[in-house]
Enzyme design. Structure first.
Site, PDB file in Angstrom:
ATOM      1  N   HIS A 109     -86.432  80.198 132.654  1.00 43.08           N
ATOM      2  CA  HIS A 109     -87.103  80.826 131.503  1.00 43.08           C
ATOM      3  C   HIS A 109     -86.365  82.109 131.125  1.00 43.08           C
ATOM      4  O   HIS A 109     -85.414  82.513 131.797  1.00 43.08           O
ATOM      5  CB  HIS A 109     -88.565  81.147 131.848  1.00 43.08           C
ATOM      6  CG  HIS A 109     -88.700  82.177 132.952  1.00 43.08           C
ATOM      7  ND1 HIS A 109     -88.821  81.843 134.269  1.00 43.08           N
ATOM      8  CD2 HIS A 109     -88.715  83.539 132.916  1.00 43.08           C
ATOM      9  CE1 HIS A 109     -88.913  82.944 135.000  1.00 43.08           C
ATOM     10  NE2 HIS A 109     -88.846  83.989 134.205  1.00 43.08           N
ATOM     11  N   HIS A 164     -93.883  78.968 132.509  1.00 42.93           N
ATOM     12  CA  HIS A 164     -93.412  79.528 131.235  1.00 42.93           C
ATOM     13  C   HIS A 164     -91.976  79.124 130.945  1.00 42.93           C
ATOM     14  O   HIS A 164     -91.159  78.942 131.849  1.00 42.93           O
ATOM     15  CB  HIS A 164     -93.573  81.034 131.160  1.00 42.93           C
ATOM     16  CG  HIS A 164     -92.879  81.844 132.234  1.00 42.93           C
ATOM     17  ND1 HIS A 164     -92.792  81.459 133.545  1.00 42.93           N
ATOM     18  CD2 HIS A 164     -92.267  83.040 132.172  1.00 42.93           C
ATOM     19  CE1 HIS A 164     -92.154  82.387 134.233  1.00 42.93           C
ATOM     20  NE2 HIS A 164     -91.814  83.349 133.432  1.00 42.93           N
ATOM     21  N   HIS A 183     -84.663  89.558 130.615  1.00 43.33           N
ATOM     22  CA  HIS A 183     -83.940  88.821 131.655  1.00 43.33           C
ATOM     23  C   HIS A 183     -83.883  87.325 131.373  1.00 43.33           C
ATOM     24  O   HIS A 183     -84.666  86.801 130.593  1.00 43.33           O
ATOM     25  CB  HIS A 183     -84.555  89.054 133.035  1.00 43.33           C
ATOM     26  CG  HIS A 183     -85.912  88.442 133.245  1.00 43.33           C
ATOM     27  ND1 HIS A 183     -87.084  89.128 133.050  1.00 43.33           N
ATOM     28  CD2 HIS A 183     -86.288  87.204 133.652  1.00 43.33           C
ATOM     29  CE1 HIS A 183     -88.119  88.360 133.332  1.00 43.33           C
ATOM     30  NE2 HIS A 183     -87.666  87.171 133.697  1.00 43.33           N
ATOM     31  N   TYR A 221     -85.125  90.303 141.110  1.00 39.19           N
ATOM     32  CA  TYR A 221     -84.438  90.718 139.882  1.00 39.19           C
ATOM     33  C   TYR A 221     -83.200  91.497 140.256  1.00 39.19           C
ATOM     34  O   TYR A 221     -83.235  92.329 141.175  1.00 39.19           O
ATOM     35  CB  TYR A 221     -85.345  91.612 139.022  1.00 39.19           C
ATOM     36  CG  TYR A 221     -86.462  90.858 138.359  1.00 39.19           C
ATOM     37  CD1 TYR A 221     -86.247  90.135 137.191  1.00 39.19           C
ATOM     38  CD2 TYR A 221     -87.738  90.864 138.899  1.00 39.19           C
ATOM     39  CE1 TYR A 221     -87.268  89.435 136.582  1.00 39.19           C
ATOM     40  CE2 TYR A 221     -88.767  90.158 138.300  1.00 39.19           C
ATOM     41  CZ  TYR A 221     -88.524  89.450 137.144  1.00 39.19           C
ATOM     42  OH  TYR A 221     -89.530  88.760 136.546  1.00 39.19           O
ATOM     43  N   GLU A 281     -82.787  86.863 137.096  1.00 37.18           N
ATOM     44  CA  GLU A 281     -83.859  86.631 138.066  1.00 37.18           C
ATOM     45  C   GLU A 281     -83.614  85.291 138.736  1.00 37.18           C
ATOM     46  O   GLU A 281     -83.092  84.355 138.111  1.00 37.18           O
ATOM     47  CB  GLU A 281     -85.230  86.590 137.362  1.00 37.18           C
ATOM     48  CG  GLU A 281     -86.404  86.330 138.308  1.00 37.18           C
ATOM     49  CD  GLU A 281     -87.744  86.110 137.593  1.00 37.18           C
ATOM     50  OE1 GLU A 281     -87.750  85.704 136.416  1.00 37.18           O
ATOM     51  OE2 GLU A 281     -88.780  86.323 138.233  1.00 37.18           O
TER      52      GLU A 281
HETATM   53 FE    FE Z   1     -89.102  85.982 134.796  1.00 39.60          FE
END
Ligand code: FE
Length: 317
Positions: free
Chosen positions: A164, A210, A224, A265, A275
């Site tokens: 994502h 997501h 990101h 991250y 990430e």
């Molecule tokens: Fe994320």
């Protein structure tokens, strides 16, 4: 098309296809994204859209999930989503235009590794692309009788696929409305201010938690891109690899409250946040929206720490 008939829910976006960014040093980008992150370098070109490098993950079959274009400035060029049918481009072009947004057609041959697409600027000021026809280059495993484990010759973190991305928007609710109205995206989680305004939203079409997330910030900002890992052991191993190579870690390994995922991250050498992510839940179309309130924001973002690290919400490209 499922069971021979097509419903609105069948139409349109499948998943995030690729993220296109810019960076001032393509040699450094190539070294980092192949040796540390462990992506495959698919193609390097200087004929279409400038000097560019295209990468994919080892278990992906489409041409690329990440394109990096030379530019003195680090930033986001566009986010691209794959649609299920070529005809979706016509239908979704009409919906975006009906929303009041101009759409540009990109002809086959105009873009590397893919056929016709449509591009437009979202209410959040990002360029978004929809494409169906993407060149198949194949994954590292065969489709007939594959080994059920990753290839043994992978280098670096070697995520199997892109997961994502997270973008910034001055008006999160406006962007959510656009994505839901035009693309029937599902809202899996949201963060509400004490006044009830959306300051974070997590949207999906793929069945993942997501495909794109939106948080409050300057329009056009990019936070990101995230790669999927299969389990927590791989997150721990990723942390070892990042530390070994001296890659600056933003935060983690830790867990999000939002998404329930385990995460690290870190920043690529040019400054784009990456990430690696695992352990979230599958999200069906009828998954009810989970709401976080602003007074729980710290725990929602980083469950173990219970607070932002002082950089996470403010540093972006
Ligand atoms: Fe994320």
């Amino acid at each position: 098309m499922r069971n021979g008939c097509r419903s609105v829910a069948d139409m349109g976006l499948l998943r995030l296809a690729h993220v296109d960014i810019s960076a001032p040093d393509l040699e450094l980008a190539a070294a980092y994204y192949t040796q540390v992150l462990g992506l495959d370098l698919v193609e390097r070109t200087s004929d279409l859209g400038g000097d560019r490098i295209f990468f994919k993950c080892w278990d992906e079959r489409d041409h690329h999930c990440l394109a990096i274009r030379y530019d003195p400035r680090v930033g986001l060029d566009r986010i691209s989503f794959k649609v299920e049918f070529e005809t979706d481009l016509d239908e979704l072009e009409a919906k975006v235009e009906a929303y009041g947004i101009a759409v540009r057609r990109v002809a086959k041959g105009e873009e590397v590794g893919q056929g016709e697409s449509i591009r437009f600027q979202t209410p959040s000021g990002h360029e978004m692309e929809l494409v169906h026809d993407i060149v198949k280059v194949g994954g590292r495993l065969p489709l007939v009788n594959p080994q059920p484990v990753p290839p043994l010759d992978l280098v670096g973190i070697a995520p199997p696929r892109l997961d994502h991305c997270l973008i910034l928007a001055e008006e999160v609710g406006e962007m959510v409305h656009f994505m839901q109205t035009c693309f029937d995206m599902y809202l899996t989680e949201q963060v509400l201010t004490s006044e009830g305004h959306q300051m974070g939203a997590f949207l999906q079409r793929s069945g993942r938690m997501h495909d794109v997330a939106i948080i409050q910030g300057p329009n056009g900002g990019f936070h990101h891109l995230s790669f999927h890992l299969d389990d927590w052991d791989h997150v721990r191993r990723a942390a070892d690899i990042l530390a070994y190579h001296g890659v600056p870690i933003d935060i983690g390994p830790t867990r999000h409250g939002i998404s329930r995922g385990n995460t690290i991250y870190f920043f690529d050498p040019m400054g784009t946040r990456n990430e690696v992510f695992t352990g979230s839940y599958p999200a069906d179309p009828d998954f009810p929206t989970i709401t976080w309130t602003e007074d729980n924001l710290g725990r929602a973002i980083f469950y173990y720490e219970g607070k932002d690290n002082g950089r996470f919400l403010t540093a972006h490209t």
